[in-house]
Design a protein around this motif. Structure first.
Motif, PDB file in Angstrom:
ATOM      1  N   ALA A 108       1.171   9.791  -5.226  1.00 22.17           N
ATOM      2  CA  ALA A 108       1.144  11.145  -4.817  1.00 22.17           C
ATOM      3  C   ALA A 108       2.522  11.648  -5.076  1.00 22.17           C
ATOM      4  O   ALA A 108       2.525  13.076  -5.063  1.00 22.17           O
ATOM      5  CB  ALA A 108       1.069  11.066  -3.318  1.00 22.17           C
ATOM      6  N   ALA A 158      -7.936   4.666  -7.209  1.00 25.04           N
ATOM      7  CA  ALA A 158      -8.381   5.450  -6.156  1.00 25.04           C
ATOM      8  C   ALA A 158      -7.390   6.105  -5.559  1.00 25.04           C
ATOM      9  O   ALA A 158      -7.663   7.335  -5.043  1.00 25.04           O
ATOM     10  CB  ALA A 158      -9.252   4.471  -5.551  1.00 25.04           C
ATOM     11  N   ALA A 159      -6.195   5.519  -5.460  1.00 21.31           N
ATOM     12  CA  ALA A 159      -5.072   6.215  -4.912  1.00 21.31           C
ATOM     13  C   ALA A 159      -4.579   7.463  -5.382  1.00 21.31           C
ATOM     14  O   ALA A 159      -4.327   8.552  -4.812  1.00 21.31           O
ATOM     15  CB  ALA A 159      -3.942   5.327  -4.674  1.00 21.31           C
ATOM     16  N   CYS A 160      -4.760   7.584  -6.642  1.00 22.62           N
ATOM     17  CA  CYS A 160      -4.114   8.646  -7.557  1.00 22.62           C
ATOM     18  C   CYS A 160      -5.224   9.732  -7.417  1.00 22.62           C
ATOM     19  O   CYS A 160      -5.075  10.982  -7.277  1.00 22.62           O
ATOM     20  CB  CYS A 160      -4.391   8.425  -8.996  1.00 22.62           C
ATOM     21  SG  CYS A 160      -2.717   7.304  -9.519  1.00 22.62           S
ATOM     22  N   LYS A 161      -6.699   9.393  -7.393  1.00 17.42           N
ATOM     23  CA  LYS A 161      -7.624  10.409  -7.024  1.00 17.42           C
ATOM     24  C   LYS A 161      -7.363  10.988  -5.693  1.00 17.42           C
ATOM     25  O   LYS A 161      -7.620  12.251  -5.453  1.00 17.42           O
ATOM     26  CB  LYS A 161      -9.207   9.704  -7.146  1.00 17.42           C
ATOM     27  CG  LYS A 161      -9.536   9.302  -8.722  1.00 17.42           C
ATOM     28  CD  LYS A 161     -10.845   8.693  -8.516  1.00 17.42           C
ATOM     29  CE  LYS A 161     -11.421   8.170  -9.726  1.00 17.42           C
ATOM     30  NZ  LYS A 161     -12.816   7.387  -9.828  1.00 17.42           N
ATOM     31  N   ALA A 162      -7.325  10.160  -4.636  1.00 12.21           N
ATOM     32  CA  ALA A 162      -7.103  10.778  -3.321  1.00 12.21           C
ATOM     33  C   ALA A 162      -6.002  11.716  -3.309  1.00 12.21           C
ATOM     34  O   ALA A 162      -5.901  12.544  -2.311  1.00 12.21           O
ATOM     35  CB  ALA A 162      -6.946   9.587  -2.465  1.00 12.21           C
ATOM     36  N   ALA A 163      -4.898  11.564  -4.105  1.00 11.23           N
ATOM     37  CA  ALA A 163      -3.624  12.320  -4.064  1.00 11.23           C
ATOM     38  C   ALA A 163      -3.774  13.447  -4.954  1.00 11.23           C
ATOM     39  O   ALA A 163      -2.847  14.297  -4.830  1.00 11.23           O
ATOM     40  CB  ALA A 163      -2.526  11.601  -4.492  1.00 11.23           C
ATOM     41  N   ALA A 173      -5.553  12.427 -10.520  1.00  9.57           N
ATOM     42  CA  ALA A 173      -6.492  11.293 -10.881  1.00  9.57           C
ATOM     43  C   ALA A 173      -6.027  10.833 -12.333  1.00  9.57           C
ATOM     44  O   ALA A 173      -6.370   9.689 -13.097  1.00  9.57           O
ATOM     45  CB  ALA A 173      -7.945  11.909 -11.020  1.00  9.57           C
ATOM     46  N   ASP A 220       0.684   4.231  -2.663  1.00 14.16           N
ATOM     47  CA  ASP A 220       0.417   5.665  -2.296  1.00 14.16           C
ATOM     48  C   ASP A 220       1.584   6.599  -2.852  1.00 14.16           C
ATOM     49  O   ASP A 220       1.327   7.727  -3.284  1.00 14.16           O
ATOM     50  CB  ASP A 220       0.195   5.998  -0.640  1.00 14.16           C
ATOM     51  CG  ASP A 220      -0.936   5.310  -0.302  1.00 14.16           C
ATOM     52  OD1 ASP A 220      -2.153   4.856  -1.217  1.00 14.16           O
ATOM     53  OD2 ASP A 220      -1.192   4.704   0.889  1.00 14.16           O
ATOM     54  N   LYS A 234      -3.781  -2.482  -3.311  1.00 16.00           N
ATOM     55  CA  LYS A 234      -4.449  -1.197  -3.174  1.00 16.00           C
ATOM     56  C   LYS A 234      -4.946  -0.555  -4.514  1.00 16.00           C
ATOM     57  O   LYS A 234      -4.004  -0.806  -5.531  1.00 16.00           O
ATOM     58  CB  LYS A 234      -3.721  -0.233  -2.440  1.00 16.00           C
ATOM     59  CG  LYS A 234      -4.627   1.079  -2.026  1.00 16.00           C
ATOM     60  CD  LYS A 234      -3.673   1.848  -1.145  1.00 16.00           C
ATOM     61  CE  LYS A 234      -4.622   2.938  -0.566  1.00 16.00           C
ATOM     62  NZ  LYS A 234      -3.956   4.041   0.352  1.00 16.00           N
ATOM     63  N   ASP A 257       0.850  -1.198   0.040  1.00 14.81           N
ATOM     64  CA  ASP A 257       0.010  -0.070  -0.164  1.00 14.81           C
ATOM     65  C   ASP A 257       0.946   1.294  -0.123  1.00 14.81           C
ATOM     66  O   ASP A 257       0.479   2.336  -0.706  1.00 14.81           O
ATOM     67  CB  ASP A 257      -1.088   0.182   1.363  1.00 14.81           C
ATOM     68  CG  ASP A 257      -2.155  -1.065   1.007  1.00 14.81           C
ATOM     69  OD1 ASP A 257      -2.057  -1.910   0.134  1.00 14.81           O
ATOM     70  OD2 ASP A 257      -2.794  -1.242   2.174  1.00 14.81           O
ATOM     71  N   SER A 274      -9.022   7.685 -15.600  1.00 19.92           N
ATOM     72  CA  SER A 274     -10.031   8.727 -15.190  1.00 19.92           C
ATOM     73  C   SER A 274     -11.069   9.150 -16.223  1.00 19.92           C
ATOM     74  O   SER A 274     -10.772   8.943 -17.423  1.00 19.92           O
ATOM     75  CB  SER A 274      -9.202   9.896 -14.730  1.00 19.92           C
ATOM     76  OG  SER A 274      -8.757  10.684 -16.097  1.00 19.92           O
TER      77      SER A 274
END
Length: 431
Positions: A207, A240-245, A248, A203, A236, A199, A273
């Motif tokens: 990020a 979704a991780a790219c969107k959260a960072a 996207a 991440d 993971k 994970d 995306s």
């Protein structure tokens, strides 16, 4: 078992004579055993034969939205296929493009479009830049590297660690060089090491600051459901991780049914995306009038949901796990404790990665070929076919029969020992 490095030159010479006798006996058998590519066996392909009966000539071949699947249209796939693969990749149906039978084809075309037109958000098409570079975690997938070579993209080797690629190196490189436009990743049961990214690695990739605003992660999730045990590695969700960072648009996710159903007649999928998908869809509308929608329907009918895919892959595992076990057991039996090689025990995927002593892999592969055992070319798992330590050998256990596989690994173990003994003796003699 004593380490061979602790033996004297005379002891090594005695072992070499015995190994040479074993090797010669294998050569006399004129074997023809091929472990060069990770192909499903005939028994695995048989599992999907009932899929061919899911579509018949008297069927009403229409999608839920009324699209006639026999005709043109459906540039990015039929909705039913999107719904199925959205479960597999854990993305929205609006973030999916369904392609033909090959995810490699989709990856090739993605790079080709980027070279000609750039990607969504690019200021300049990549092909008009003085130089374009890609990061290549290695050992890795030779066909990824071949795409870079085709488009004259400079490859930068990044070491694979136990938790994924060397992120300290990656973050430093992408932060200082805007000609680095992407990275190849096989994030689950990596080819060939069988490593699954943690994970934290996911991440950090999502990020990390990049000097190139149009940097892309090519996320080849080829072995997303290819588990060997009932305790699969977790991975993971990268989109979704790219969107959260806040990135996207950074990742393109690829997968296919090539090693789930039929490699020659599977279904490939790309997830990204909504902005990326919209950008690519416009380009696809010029390239094609639509994919093979009837084949998509076959897969949807054969796999109604993710649960059925899981059950199907359990049948695959029942066929190939004994082969992986046979290889690993033979390596332990023949090489354990001798400190001549190291290998990983993957929890899934299609390969076993083995490292010989430095400087021995090419000689081992060549010697095995002389005895009738074809392996992946040494160096193939590195950019430009150059393994800087000349030690990595990719073993592909899936296609041969169990008996053929056992013989092939016996030959491989003899070759590893023979080449290693010669190396160690020469080092002792050289002083």
């Amino acid at each position: 078992m004593r380490a061979f490095s602790d033996l004297s030159a005379n002891e090594l010479a005695e072992i070499e004579l015995k190994l040479q006798e074993q090797y010669d006996s294998y050569k006399e058998r004129k074997l023809k055993l091929d472990m060069s590519r990770g192909k499903p066996s005939p028994e695995q392909l048989d599992l999907s034969m009932p899929m061919l009966d899911t579509v018949k000539s008297d069927d009403l071949l229409k999608a839920v939205d009324g699209t006639d699947l026999r005709n043109y249209g459906g540039i990015d796939g039929v909705f039913e296929a999107k719904a199925l693969f959205s479960q597999l990749l854990e993305v929205d149906t609006k973030e999916i493009i369904i392609g033909g039978n090959s995810s490699l084809n989709m990856m090739h075309d993605t790079i080709a479009r980027a070279m000609i037109h750039g990607v969504y958000g690019s200021e300049t098409p990549w092909g008009k830049l003085p130089v374009v570079k890609f990061l290549c975690p290695s050992p890795g997938y030779d066909r990824h590297f071949a795409i870079c070579e085709l488009f004259n993209i400079e490859m930068i080797l990044v070491d694979m660690l136990d938790n994924g690629p060397d992120m300290d190196t990656i973050e430093r490189l992408v932060g200082e060089d805007d000609s680095i436009k992407g990275i190849w990743c096989v994030p689950k049961y990596s080819n060939p090491d069988g490593i699954t990214y943690t994970d934290k690695v996911v991440d950090r990739l999502a990020a990390m600051p990049t000097k190139a605003s149009d940097f892309r992660i090519i996320w080849d999730d080829a072995y997303i459901v290819h588990h060997l045990t009932d305790r699969p590695d977790p991975l993971k969700n990268m989109l979704a991780a790219c969107k959260a960072a806040g990135n996207a648009d950074r990742v393109f996710v690829f997968a296919s049914t090539s090693k789930i159903t039929f490699p020659g007649s599977g279904v490939a999928v790309m997830a990204a995306s909504a902005a990326n998908v919209g950008y690519i869809r416009k380009q696809l509308s010029v390239q094609t009038i639509g994919p093979d929608k009837i084949n998509q329907l076959r897969h949807v009918r054969f796999f109604a949901d993710l649960e059925q895919i899981t059950a199907h892959m359990n049948q695959h595992a029942a066929i190939i796990k004994p082969k992986f076990d046979a290889v690993l057991n033979k390596l332990d039996e023949e090489l354990g404790g001798k400190q001549l090689a190291a290998w990983r025990k993957p929890n899934g995927g299609y390969f076993i990665s083995l490292n010989t002593l430095d400087g021995c892999a090419q000689a081992v592969v060549s010697l095995a070929a002389e005895a009738g055992v074809t392996l992946t070319q040494a160096g193939a798992t590195f950019p430009y076919g150059n393994d800087p330590k000349d030690r990595n050998i990719r073993i592909a256990p899936t296609f041969p029969s169990l008996s053929e596989l056992e013989t092939a690994i016996e030959v491989l173990c003899v070759c590893i020992q023979l080449i290693s003994v010669r190396k160690l003796r020469s080092e002792i003699i050289a002083g």
